[in-house]
Motif scaffolding. Structure first.
Motif: not given
Lengths: 111, 139
Positions: B84-87, B126-128
């Protein structure tokens, strides 16, 4: 990763060999904290043969330093390889405990 | 002179161990210094460990793809995961001068990465999650 220790009068010299990374640091943590809990409170960490350390490994040193402080103990690290010394410096560990060149120096500081 | 190499890791602790060996081999092939290989190993270990800690809430097998490129003396490692999106760069910088009682371990890994690498960037594509790390080899 291998840890051996040797008692030299009041000081315990602890040698850590190999790598302290995500795979090995849990074992290192267990052994080192057990040593402290068993009553060894003046620890000289000889890191001459420690080839690599990542943040999980750094955490072990931080936990050891905190636990030793609670029992009025002390730790000194010595003989760091340059790549490990760089990591300790970036992490600001030189303000947490003494980092010296040789095992003899470390033992003198702790004795 | 341009070289490239890809490593695909399964997202688990065992493969983090494999990473060290793969990087030694790459370092030999590309004539990177031992110091640089060590810094790269540490950097990638931190990044991959973070992905493992924060990226997934299922038991499915996930792959982390690392694309390496060496363009003369510019080394780039692009780490891509489908978590999942994580910076990871949004983490608070630790206080490396704090007294022992106030010292926290959180954020230390990313602090090391930022200090050892010349540049670190995060993008959601995208989803990456894509983390791009660059460093001049000094060659």
């Amino acid at each position: 990763m291998e840890i051996t220790s040797e008692k030299i009068e009041q000081v315990t010299a602890v040698s850590i060999r190999g790598r302290m990374d995500a795979g090995t640091s849990k074992a290192a943590e267990e052994q080192i904290l057990a040593l402290i809990d068993s009553g060894e409170h003046r620890l000289a960490f000889d890191l001459a043969e420690l080839d690599y350390i990542s943040s999980v490994g750094l955490r072990v040193f931080m936990l050891a330093a905190k636990r030793l402080k609670n029992v009025d103990g002390m730790l000194v690290a010595c003989a760091l390889q340059p790549s490990v010394a760089e990591i300790f410096e970036i992490a600001g560990f030189d303000t947490l405990f003494a980092i010296v060149g040789s095992r003899d120096e470390a033992i003198t500081r702790l004795g | 002179m341009r070289e490239s190499h890809v490593i695909a890791l399964r997202a688990n602790l065992a493969d983090i161990g494999r990473l060290a060996e793969d990087l030694e081999t790459l370092g030999d092939r590309w004539h990177l210094t031992a110091r640089l290989v060590s810094q790269l190993n540490l950097t990638l270990e931190e990044v991959v460990t973070n992905i493992l800690s924060y990226g997934y809430d299922d038991d499915a097998e996930h792959v982390i793809r690392i694309d390496f490129e060496l363009d003369d003396d510019l080394l780039t490692a692009r780490v891509e995961d489908d978590g999942r999106a994580y910076d990871p760069l949004q983490v608070e910088v630790p206080d490396t001068t704090a007294a022992l009682d106030d010292r926290r371990i959180g954020g230390l890994g990313i602090h090391l990465v930022r200090t050892l690498m010349d540049d670190v960037r995060y993008a959601r594509v995208g989803d990456k999650n894509v983390l791009t790390l660059t460093k001049r080899t000094g060659a």
